[in-house]
Design an enzyme around this catalytic site. Sequence first.
Site, short mmCIF file in Angstrom:
data_model
loop_
_atom_site.label_atom_id
_atom_site.label_comp_id
_atom_site.label_asym_id
_atom_site.label_seq_id
_atom_site.Cartn_x
_atom_site.Cartn_y
_atom_site.Cartn_z
N LYS A 193 0.85 -1.19 0.00
CA LYS A 193 0.00 0.00 0.00
C LYS A 193 0.89 1.24 0.00
CE LYS A 193 -3.90 2.01 2.63
NZ LYS A 193 -4.75 1.90 3.82
N SER A 196 -9.77 2.34 2.90
CA SER A 196 -8.83 3.00 2.02
C SER A 196 -7.88 2.04 1.29
CB SER A 196 -7.99 3.99 2.82
OG SER A 196 -7.14 3.31 3.73
N SER A 234 -10.19 0.17 7.21
CA SER A 234 -9.59 0.29 5.88
C SER A 234 -8.94 -0.98 5.34
CB SER A 234 -8.55 1.41 5.88
OG SER A 234 -9.20 2.65 5.73
#
Lengths: 485, 490
Positions: free
Chosen positions: B78, B159, B183
């Site tokens: 990420k 997210s 997330s």
Amino acid sequence: MAYIIQGDTGDWEIVIGLEVHAQVISKAKLFSGAATEFGAEPNTQVSFVDAGFPGMLPVINGTCVEQAVRTGLGLKAKINLTSVFARKNYFYADLPQGYQISQYDQPIVGEGELILDLPDGGTRTVGIERLHLEQDAGKSIHDMHPSKSFIDLNRSGVALMEIVSKPDLRSPEEAGLYLTKLRSILRYLGTCDGNMQEGSMRCDANVSVRPVGSTELRTRCEIKNVNSIRFVQQAIEYEARRHIDVYESGGEIRQETRLFDSAKGETRSMRSKEHAHDYRYFPDPDLLPLVIEQSFVDGIKAGLPELPDEKKARFMAEYGLNSYDAGVLVAEKASAEFFETVAKGRDSKMACNWVMGDFFASLNATGKTIEDPPVTAANLGALIDLIKDGTLSGRLAKDVFALMVETGKPPAVIVEEKGLRQVTDTGAIEAAVDAVISANADKVAQVKDGKTALLGWFTGQVMKATQGKANPAMVNEMLSKKILG
Amino acid sequence: MTKLTDLTMAEARDGLAKGAFTAVELVSEHIKATEAKRALNAFIVETPDLALAEAKASDARRQAGKAGAMDGLPIGIKDLFCTEGVQTTAASHILEGFKPPYESTVSGRLKAAGAVSLGKLNLDEFAMGSSNQTSYFGAVENPWKKKSDPKAKLVPGGSSGGSAAAVAARMVLGATGTDTGGSIRQPAAFCGITGIKPTYGRCSRFGIVAFASSLDQAGPMARTVRDCAIMLGAMAGYDPKDSTSVNMAVPDFEKALTGDIRGLKVGIPKEYRPDGLSDEVAKVWDQGIEWLKAAGATPVEISLPHTKYALPTYYIIAPAECSSNLARYDGLRYGQRVPGKTLDDMYKKTRAAGFGAEVRRRILIGTYVLSAGYYDAYYAKAQKVRRLIAEDFRKAFETVDVILTPTAPSAAFGMGEGSDDPVTMWLNDVFTIPTSMAGLPGLSLPAGLSQDGLPLGLQLIGRPFDEETVFRVAGVMETAANFTAKPEGC
């Protein structure tokens, strides 16, 4: 020590509280491993944490915590076993994270006290409100380019102790004494070098005034970052006068932050209203509350050195010194040590007189420091020994001392080289005495008539005749015997 | 033979160990997949050359008998994790072009275990969002399609939407995520994969771009429970560089997958069945309870009375911390700068141009709730409520071993839907936020499909640092659910 300012409407007194930022002596910064050496090339002692890079996290430096606790104990203060680091949020170019990590409502050290040594030998206790740990910001440099500012982050993240006094100080002089004493304690503890020129100790002064007799606390102004004790005193004096003038002309004092311009000797407003800061303090979520054990505190306590107040009391008790002399001698650890070396096994009052008299004068005259003294403690001690055993008179000793400063030689060597030994030979003294008596028959008669004060004059004449080498006690005795029978 | 991109991490690990294929082959197939699926916009930066070089090095290590726990396994990182020398943006314009000269602890540990990163995965800007539509580098598309409207683009959740999409679309075997209020779990549910937010303190936050420090936690996202266990094992552990990381041994999570949950008590919180909960989600939840019962566990109704305050509390605490954490993006030392006449002018212009609308919204809220005069009314009160929420869980765990809830109130929705109303968007995290507030481990796994053919997730919540029980129960549920559906074309 009432300090009153006379105004047009009456007498005013000043209320002063000081906030001192003392840079912690430690090898690394408060929340990063970066070095803290003073005077390094710009931006050479900066970790990614100090520069506020993404993802960087603070980790507290145990040494700095220890130093804060040590200082707290030195200020006879309450040590809080749990304290909390908070973020003080504001934007500035030299504040890389956009917040300063500081302690807010739960500092590591609570209330304590500090004893002022007043010039008249008395003391006065001033309250300490708190001591908290915080990180320093970097430094903005605005004078190296016409339109750009440069930033040096070497100082960013360096550990500071903010030591806040209660508003207990009442005069510029007391403020100076407070700073002197605080610096002395910090230096004894080895927690801050107290060097105001290098900025490792900086002072903010909170000043307000009130009519004498009143107990209210009026609006205060904070004078930021003053870097010498003298300037702090000047700034307070100026600011107090300004407040009184404003009040007496019917105005109001606005709470604000001001700067002291040492060239002009005046303070001026630093922040305008639109820049009034709301710091939005909140506990730093990157750091857990700081919890220390009582045993950790006890361990530090056990290792504390003898501090100025205790040393002063001991000097008074052990050496019979008065409060003023003892206070002067203990103000710096090095001078106290110097004195003790000189006094060891000797007449302590004599040692005190020599150290505070000729020796301190020689420091001033030569510009040397007590760490690198013009005369060593051992040599000064030896000089006193020569007085005690009769080799030197007090008067000769002063001459020898001057030569010691000049040459750095031990007193015995100087005495030998210069033949300054005191004359105790009865025959030689008697000859000199007889010569003076016979040359001044008229004065002899006056003494015999009762004007015995003239005996001193005779002594002087004999000393002069022997270039000061005659033992004055013997001279006195002989004169009085020969003239008065 | 199965396609290499269809293997689980465990299968790929075992295949590499047996010599069935090399790391270079495995990584190359996945690089091809990332290229083929580029339209999903899952990656912000692809690093195929680096990955191939690492794959070669991995093969050499294996030959030398020095292979690590994840050696040669292709993963994605990420783009909230700082990666040394590789652009790290947090999906924000303000950090565009920033190449950190350091590596986050978690991504560094994965590297040390031999994992091969294919690049940096897209996310909501600064991890703020539940649909991956706030990224400066564009929205990520969910590889799943609605049966009723296969042309409609769906969100992958947020997210960690890039991570979830990349794993679901077989571009990588696993990916790192971070979870602040859901997330990891919510995008895992939307994309039909498994993800776990471990206990706060289990993984180091060092080098992860901070959103809300007291909530942020890194975790693995993969296609199976076992894969998550393998990956978490490599990510977790004490880090002296993060003061909130906990000095505690990391268990062998994979060993926890015993398949035996007999006698366990599973809490079913009554407050998690609000009016308007979609029937489909409620059904999958009931189904999950049945599976656990059948495996010998006992469902127990529990109460988490402060649940209804979790969302508003979260939307005070998280923005408060973010307003402070994001203050460092001032254009001075790295990232983007827009010149200005004065320092303040430069700040304003830089931050206005650098931050997207959602980030600015949260900074403003956070600044407001921390400001003098409002601190006590909002932030201080929120912290009190947070403690009550944590206390709810603590009490519940006196009687149960694990808690089962839905992960999200619905299946993935269409891009653009609801995005005009931030508060609706925030409701996506209603089931995940309480766990985050309490710092507990929470795992989401796919438990079934909606009528429209979209994955639905269930969440298992555990005691602090008891990821093992969470994995154990999740393993049993995974077997029962037998979720074999794949996004079309994967």
